[in-house]
Design a protein around this motif. Structure first.
Motif, mmCIF file in Angstrom:
data_model
loop_
_atom_site.group_PDB
_atom_site.id
_atom_site.type_symbol
_atom_site.label_atom_id
_atom_site.label_comp_id
_atom_site.label_asym_id
_atom_site.label_seq_id
_atom_site.Cartn_x
_atom_site.Cartn_y
_atom_site.Cartn_z
ATOM 1 N N VAL A 112 0.852 -1.194 0.000
ATOM 2 C CA VAL A 112 0.000 0.000 0.000
ATOM 3 C C VAL A 112 0.884 1.239 0.000
ATOM 4 O O VAL A 112 1.475 1.597 1.009
ATOM 5 C CB VAL A 112 -0.942 0.019 1.221
ATOM 6 C CG1 VAL A 112 -1.809 1.276 1.203
ATOM 7 C CG2 VAL A 112 -1.817 -1.226 1.243
ATOM 8 N N SER A 113 0.983 1.872 -1.162
ATOM 9 C CA SER A 113 1.775 3.094 -1.287
ATOM 10 C C SER A 113 0.885 4.317 -1.070
ATOM 11 O O SER A 113 -0.187 4.210 -0.490
ATOM 12 C CB SER A 113 2.458 3.138 -2.655
ATOM 13 O OG SER A 113 3.373 2.073 -2.787
ATOM 14 N N SER A 114 1.299 5.458 -1.612
ATOM 15 C CA SER A 114 0.622 6.703 -1.270
ATOM 16 C C SER A 114 0.312 7.548 -2.501
ATOM 17 O O SER A 114 0.470 8.760 -2.460
ATOM 18 C CB SER A 114 1.483 7.500 -0.292
ATOM 19 O OG SER A 114 0.858 8.683 0.110
ATOM 20 N N PHE A 115 -0.151 6.897 -3.584
ATOM 21 C CA PHE A 115 -0.385 7.616 -4.838
ATOM 22 C C PHE A 115 0.855 8.457 -5.172
ATOM 23 O O PHE A 115 0.827 9.684 -5.126
ATOM 24 C CB PHE A 115 -1.637 8.499 -4.750
ATOM 25 C CG PHE A 115 -2.918 7.727 -4.647
ATOM 26 C CD1 PHE A 115 -3.423 7.049 -5.753
ATOM 27 C CD2 PHE A 115 -3.615 7.651 -3.447
ATOM 28 C CE1 PHE A 115 -4.615 6.327 -5.664
ATOM 29 C CE2 PHE A 115 -4.796 6.921 -3.347
ATOM 30 C CZ PHE A 115 -5.293 6.264 -4.456
ATOM 31 N N GLU A 116 1.934 7.732 -5.488
ATOM 32 C CA GLU A 116 3.239 8.373 -5.649
ATOM 33 C C GLU A 116 3.272 9.400 -6.786
ATOM 34 O O GLU A 116 4.194 10.220 -6.858
ATOM 35 C CB GLU A 116 4.328 7.311 -5.881
ATOM 36 C CG GLU A 116 4.360 6.177 -4.868
ATOM 37 C CD GLU A 116 4.686 6.609 -3.449
ATOM 38 O OE1 GLU A 116 4.947 7.804 -3.211
ATOM 39 O OE2 GLU A 116 4.673 5.745 -2.552
ATOM 40 N N GLN A 117 2.270 9.387 -7.663
ATOM 41 C CA GLN A 117 2.215 10.403 -8.706
ATOM 42 C C GLN A 117 2.024 11.806 -8.112
ATOM 43 O O GLN A 117 2.223 12.813 -8.801
ATOM 44 C CB GLN A 117 1.103 10.097 -9.710
ATOM 45 C CG GLN A 117 -0.306 10.006 -9.134
ATOM 46 C CD GLN A 117 -0.707 8.591 -8.781
ATOM 47 O OE1 GLN A 117 0.076 7.865 -8.189
ATOM 48 N NE2 GLN A 117 -1.926 8.207 -9.168
ATOM 49 N N CYS A 118 1.671 11.871 -6.829
ATOM 50 C CA CYS A 118 1.513 13.167 -6.152
ATOM 51 C C CYS A 118 2.838 13.717 -5.616
ATOM 52 O O CYS A 118 2.878 14.863 -5.146
ATOM 53 C CB CYS A 118 0.528 13.042 -4.995
ATOM 54 S SG CYS A 118 -1.147 12.603 -5.481
ATOM 55 N N ASN A 119 3.895 12.918 -5.655
ATOM 56 C CA ASN A 119 5.150 13.345 -5.037
ATOM 57 C C ASN A 119 5.717 14.615 -5.654
ATOM 58 O O ASN A 119 6.416 15.388 -4.989
ATOM 59 C CB ASN A 119 6.188 12.223 -5.110
ATOM 60 C CG ASN A 119 5.842 11.064 -4.192
ATOM 61 O OD1 ASN A 119 4.941 11.178 -3.360
ATOM 62 N ND2 ASN A 119 6.551 9.951 -4.335
ATOM 63 N N ALA A 120 5.408 14.861 -6.925
ATOM 64 C CA ALA A 120 5.911 16.076 -7.570
ATOM 65 C C ALA A 120 5.376 17.335 -6.901
ATOM 66 O O ALA A 120 6.011 18.399 -6.955
ATOM 67 C CB ALA A 120 5.536 16.065 -9.053
ATOM 68 N N LEU A 121 4.222 17.222 -6.252
ATOM 69 C CA LEU A 121 3.656 18.379 -5.555
ATOM 70 C C LEU A 121 4.527 18.834 -4.388
ATOM 71 O O LEU A 121 4.408 19.976 -3.926
ATOM 72 C CB LEU A 121 2.252 18.038 -5.028
ATOM 73 C CG LEU A 121 1.166 17.744 -6.073
ATOM 74 C CD1 LEU A 121 -0.109 17.283 -5.394
ATOM 75 C CD2 LEU A 121 0.896 18.974 -6.923
ATOM 76 N N LEU A 122 5.403 17.939 -3.909
ATOM 77 C CA LEU A 122 6.238 18.256 -2.753
ATOM 78 C C LEU A 122 7.484 19.052 -3.107
ATOM 79 O O LEU A 122 8.163 19.578 -2.214
ATOM 80 C CB LEU A 122 6.660 16.961 -2.047
ATOM 81 C CG LEU A 122 5.534 16.083 -1.495
ATOM 82 C CD1 LEU A 122 6.103 14.776 -0.972
ATOM 83 C CD2 LEU A 122 4.786 16.807 -0.392
ATOM 84 N N VAL A 123 7.806 19.121 -4.388
ATOM 85 C CA VAL A 123 9.063 19.766 -4.800
ATOM 86 C C VAL A 123 9.203 21.188 -4.278
ATOM 87 O O VAL A 123 10.251 21.558 -3.745
ATOM 88 C CB VAL A 123 9.224 19.698 -6.331
ATOM 89 C CG1 VAL A 123 10.425 20.522 -6.783
ATOM 90 C CG2 VAL A 123 9.373 18.243 -6.778
ATOM 91 N N PRO A 124 8.182 22.060 -4.373
ATOM 92 C CA PRO A 124 8.347 23.416 -3.841
ATOM 93 C C PRO A 124 8.675 23.451 -2.352
ATOM 94 O O PRO A 124 9.497 24.271 -1.912
ATOM 95 C CB PRO A 124 6.985 24.066 -4.127
ATOM 96 C CG PRO A 124 6.435 23.315 -5.282
ATOM 97 C CD PRO A 124 6.891 21.902 -5.075
ATOM 98 N N ALA A 125 8.047 22.574 -1.562
ATOM 99 C CA ALA A 125 8.328 22.531 -0.125
ATOM 100 C C ALA A 125 9.762 22.092 0.131
ATOM 101 O O ALA A 125 10.458 22.645 0.994
ATOM 102 C CB ALA A 125 7.349 21.592 0.576
#
Length: 467
Positions: A112-125
């Motif tokens: 069970v991962s975490s919808f890793e396609q969302c990881n790009a949203l973390l780049v600014p942080a």
């Protein structure tokens, strides 16, 4: 003195009687575990009868009875009425869930991962944290349980879940699994009993094995763990703790109802149990479900250790969780954490803090909620499923029933050959005599809805072949 001579008397197991020290029943189980690990005892070996073993070891019959009972509770043994006591096949198998052995060519619907396609949203942080002039302060040994600001933001976020705490009762740890290891090593001792749901988190079962703890499975209904059965167990045995995943049980997806929480809290309080509350999926319940009820920690703060992880909510690779605890456990837990971790990554913690402090957390919540809703809708369409009362409406994983007579190895290999990785319910039970068999299907691990659909169709094809 033994009644029989065992020079020529065949026994399937000859434990070393010179190593049987008090408490003798625990010593017998220790020897049993050693002989399982070393290969002396094979899966499904029929053990000597209780009277035979008692006579061979020259000890009381009831001591062997107690040892065998403990062996069953620990998942090392199983009994067949009228046939005897046998070595469980589960005693030899790791049920740890990881990506280590997943076939590269398969669509992974197991972990069970975490919808890793969302990881790009973390780049600014990440870029903002990396650009801070004070970035080097996160690269040393300082603030092993989190900085003052990181704890302040954590406390604000936890308050949205109904958890009220103070910095002195909060530590930032390296993910929920790490937090569970810290809690078990700090607060429990060899042989201590912890009650769990009949189907529970597989890596918690493995941790309990590592720390030589006894897990006692409790059945559940649509509202969660049975309060009646919990009280019966507490009346019959000395139980020290209880492990619960109230917001979304892994693997069943069930939610602990508010009324059942009250019933369990009454029993937990009466028997002074230590509660380990793994609330990793609260991010999909607290903000969105109208009937959300606060965690058990809020009602029993002096008995509960509360864990809230970020791996499913924000990112699998940033190993951060918040550990909230009673004041009386502070020194013991910190000692365990310092010796297991030395410290939690301040850099990971700071990135998570930036996500929570900015508007990014809300964006992630809404995005992952939408993705999970789409994935569950697709699952419901393909398998013609309806929402189940008492279960999360859009969890990160779902279950599909399978015929009980197929082994875990057969089922997982069978679906791997079809090109999809799933996990058998056998991985989520303490005892091998499980009530029903199913496969857990992770909906949050695929790179797109199209890949998920391909994997689900392969599973549907495979289920037809099992009929």
């Amino acid at each position: 003195m033994p009644i029989n001579s065992y020079d020529y008397y065949p026994l399937s197991w000859y434990p070393d009687s010179t190593r049987i020290k008090r408490p003798k029943y625990e010593a017998i189980i220790t020897l049993l575990e050693e002989d399982i690990v070393s290969g002396v005892l094979k899966a499904n070996t029929k053990l000597p009868s209780q009277r035979e073993l008692a006579d061979y070891l020259d000890i009381n019959f009831t001591t062997v009875t107690r040892a065998y009972k403990l062996g069953v509770e620990k998942g090392l043994l199983y009994t067949n009425i009228g046939s005897g006591t046998f070595v469980s096949s589960n005693a030899f198998k790791s049920i740890t869930i990881s990506t280590d052995n997943s076939p590269a060519a398969s669509i992974d619907l197991g972990l069970v991962s975490s919808f890793e396609q969302c990881n790009a949203l973390l780049v600014p942080a990440i870029q903002k944290v990396a650009g801070q002039q004070t970035i080097t302060q996160f690269l040393n040994y300082q603030a092993p349980t989190g900085t003052a600001f990181q704890k302040e933001i954590a406390i604000r976020w936890l308050s949205t879940l109904g958890v009220q705490t103070i910095p002195e009762r909060l530590s930032i740890v390296s993910g929920v699994q790490n937090g569970l290891a810290i809690v078990l090593s700090a607060l429990f001792s060899y042989g201590d009993r912890i009650v769990v749901d009949f189907y529970t988190y597989s890596n918690f079962i493995e941790l309990a094995k590592l720390f030589h703890l006894t897990l006692i499975p409790i059945s559940a209904d649509l509202e969660g763990m049975s309060a009646i059965e919990l009280e019966k167990i507490c009346q019959l045995q000395e139980v020290k703790g209880i492990f619960l995943m109230p917001s979304c049980n892994n693997p069943t997806g069930s939610i602990l109802s508010a009324s059942r929480k009250k019933e369990l809290i009454s029993i937990i309080k009466a028997y002074q149990l230590i509660v380990i509350e793994d609330d990793i999926h609260a991010f999909l319940t607290a903000p969105f479900l109208a009937d959300y009820s606060p965690p058990i920690y809020q009602s029993l703060p002096e008995q509960t250790v509360y864990l809230y992880g970020m791996t499913k909510f924000i990112c699998s690779g940033l190993r951060v969780a918040y550990l909230v605890f009673p004041e009386r456990f502070k020194n013991t837990l910190n000692r365990s954490m310092f010796n297991i971790n030395v410290k939690t990554s301040s850099l990971d913690s700071e990135i998570i803090t930036e996500v929570l402090h900015s508007g990014l957390a809300q964006q992630l919540l809404e995005t992952k909620k939408a993705l999970s809703q789409e994935a569950n809708a697709l699952f419901n369409t393909i398998f013609d499923c309806q929402e189940v009362t008492g279960h999360h409406p859009w969890p990160y994983f779902r279950c599909l029933p399978i015929p009980k007579h197929y082994s875990r190895e057969y089922i997982e290999t069978y679906f791997n050959q079809l090109g999809v990785n799933v996990y058998h319910s056998d991985r989520f039970v303490v005892k091998s005599d499980y009530e029903k068999a199913f496969i857990r299907v992770a909906l949050s691990s695929s790179s797109s809805l199209e890949v998920l659909e391909t994997g689900l169709l392969k599973i549907k094809e495979g289920l037809v072949g099992l009929e």
